[in-house]
Motif scaffolding. Structure first.
Motif, short mmCIF file in Angstrom:
data_model
loop_
_atom_site.label_atom_id
_atom_site.label_comp_id
_atom_site.label_asym_id
_atom_site.label_seq_id
_atom_site.Cartn_x
_atom_site.Cartn_y
_atom_site.Cartn_z
N PRO A 107 0.92 -0.94 0.24
CA PRO A 107 -0.22 0.16 0.04
C PRO A 107 1.21 1.26 -0.01
N GLU A 108 2.48 0.94 0.44
CA GLU A 108 2.82 2.46 0.88
C GLU A 108 4.02 2.33 -1.01
N ALA A 109 4.23 3.52 -0.94
CA ALA A 109 5.09 3.83 -2.21
C ALA A 109 6.49 3.72 -1.79
N LEU A 110 6.81 2.63 -2.17
CA LEU A 110 8.69 2.11 -1.62
C LEU A 110 9.41 3.27 -2.45
N GLY A 111 9.71 2.89 -3.86
CA GLY A 111 10.25 3.94 -3.94
C GLY A 111 10.32 2.19 -5.30
N HIS A 112 11.53 3.11 -6.56
CA HIS A 112 12.28 1.76 -7.81
C HIS A 112 12.99 0.92 -6.91
N ASP A 113 14.08 1.33 -6.41
CA ASP A 113 14.94 0.34 -5.94
C ASP A 113 14.76 -0.65 -5.03
N VAL A 114 14.05 -0.04 -4.05
CA VAL A 114 13.36 -1.30 -3.44
C VAL A 114 12.48 -2.00 -3.58
N GLY A 115 11.62 -1.76 -4.42
CA GLY A 115 11.09 -2.22 -5.32
C GLY A 115 11.46 -3.64 -6.04
N ARG A 116 12.45 -3.15 -6.98
CA ARG A 116 13.58 -4.06 -7.77
C ARG A 116 14.42 -5.10 -7.16
N SER A 117 14.13 -4.66 -5.77
CA SER A 117 14.89 -5.89 -4.92
C SER A 117 13.78 -6.57 -4.19
N ILE A 118 12.39 -6.37 -4.21
CA ILE A 118 11.83 -6.94 -4.02
C ILE A 118 11.41 -8.30 -4.91
N GLY A 119 10.98 -7.46 -5.94
CA GLY A 119 11.16 -8.66 -6.94
C GLY A 119 11.82 -9.57 -7.70
N ALA A 120 12.86 -8.91 -6.89
CA ALA A 120 14.52 -10.30 -7.33
C ALA A 120 14.21 -11.15 -6.50
N LYS A 121 13.98 -10.94 -4.88
CA LYS A 121 14.16 -12.24 -4.55
C LYS A 121 12.69 -12.97 -5.16
N GLU A 122 11.29 -12.29 -5.54
CA GLU A 122 10.24 -13.40 -6.45
C GLU A 122 11.33 -14.21 -7.24
N ALA A 123 11.17 -13.47 -7.93
CA ALA A 123 12.09 -14.35 -9.20
C ALA A 123 12.69 -15.76 -9.17
N LYS A 124 11.28 -15.81 -10.65
CA LYS A 124 12.13 -17.39 -10.61
C LYS A 124 13.28 -17.69 -11.29
N GLY A 125 13.02 -16.53 -12.22
CA GLY A 125 13.96 -17.15 -13.55
C GLY A 125 15.59 -17.18 -13.64
#
Length: 292
Positions: A107-125
């Motif tokens: 719900p909160e705005a995290l910023g693109h950099d934090v968003g990338r680190s979160i997405g990377a942790k979830e990534a399976k590729g």
């Protein structure tokens, strides 16, 4: 030259502290992942794991997100798209889900950099490609980054370095060049993980650590120092379509300049602490004993 102006030091320090705190806190929190609906018939089955994960942090980018996601799905025949929707209220999340993206919601705005680190942790590729939701980059310009990693590069960078042929060069451009020189990689010039798009191998993610991606220059410094193969592989002009740059041209100020310069200072602090006071650079003709 890379030092933030005195009036901005406290604000920049506070932002960096919040960014690091957010990265650590949010990585430990359980996220809501919505798998979505396939964007088109014949979309690859991820049961065996995707070859490429495309991570896209978004905040209210409904105007462009559909085109960004469609291009992302075209980079490889076996691709997953992960959208990190943070602070989004305009329907971007729902649209991303309908197009087949996996959506991680905050719900909160995290910023693109934090968003990338979160997405990377979830990534399976095996390969993770990072881009933004507000700049539409054709798949043909994203594919060279993927190919480079498939051929053994650990960190494939956009060779865009920002405008340099001018009297007053932007502080972020100076910071990128200065850091690469300090890391003994002048060949990279202004290529940086601060700039999208870029792609990382699974080896790079595990070597650097997901949380370090919240400060891209530091992640780049860690990767170089730990022997990863880091290269600028393809030029993509992301300056012209950048909405922040357009706002800066109208107002004469860049709201992210001091934050990004602060990220580079943090990267240099890490590097000096990890090596020595000269960052492993030689003294050449200097004789330190004379002044002791």
């Amino acid at each position: 030259m890379l030092k933030p102006r005195a009036g901005n030091r406290r604000r920049t320090s506070t932002r960096l502290h919040r960014k690091r705190a957010a990265a650590g806190r949010l990585h430990s929190r359980r996220t809501t992942v919505r798998p979505g609906v396939p964007a088109r018939a014949g979309q690859p089955d991820y049961s065996g794991g995707p070859a490429v994960s495309v991570v896209i942090p978004v905040v209210n980018e409904r105007r462009t997100i559909e085109r960004v996601i469609r291009q992302a799905f075209r980079v490889h025949r076996n691709t997953e798209v992960i959208v990190v929707a943070n602070g989004t209220t305009d329907g971007t999340r729902q649209l991303a889900e309908s197009l087949g993206a996996r959506v991680i919601t905050y719900p909160e705005a995290l910023g693109h950099d934090v968003g990338r680190s979160i997405g990377a942790k979830e990534a399976k590729g095996k390969i993770v490609l990072f881009t933004d939701g507000d700049i539409v980059i054709p798949a043909k310009d994203l594919m060279p980054l993927i190919k480079a990693v498939e051929n053994g590069v650990d960190i494939a960078l956009n060779s865009y370095m920002g405008p340099t042929g001018k009297r007053n060069v932007h502080g972020v451009v100076l910071a990128k060049h200065a850091m690469n020189i300090a890391l003994s990689r002048p060949d990279l010039k202004g290529a940086s993980m601060t700039t999208i798009p870029h792609a990382l191998s699974r080896r790079a993610l595990e070597t650097i650590g997901f949380e370090e991606l919240a400060v891209p220059p530091k992640a780049q410094a860690v990767g170089i120092c730990r022997g990863l193969d880091v290269r600028a592989v393809h030029y993509i002009d992301v300056g012209r379509p950048n909405p922040i740059r357009r706002r800066r041209q109208k107002t004469g100020s860049d709201p992210l300049e001091q934050l990004i310069i602060g990220d580079h200072l943090e990267a240099m602090d890490w590097y000096i602490r990890s090596t020595n006071e000269r960052g492993n650079l030689p003294d050449l003709m200097r004789v330190r004993e004379i002044v002791r």
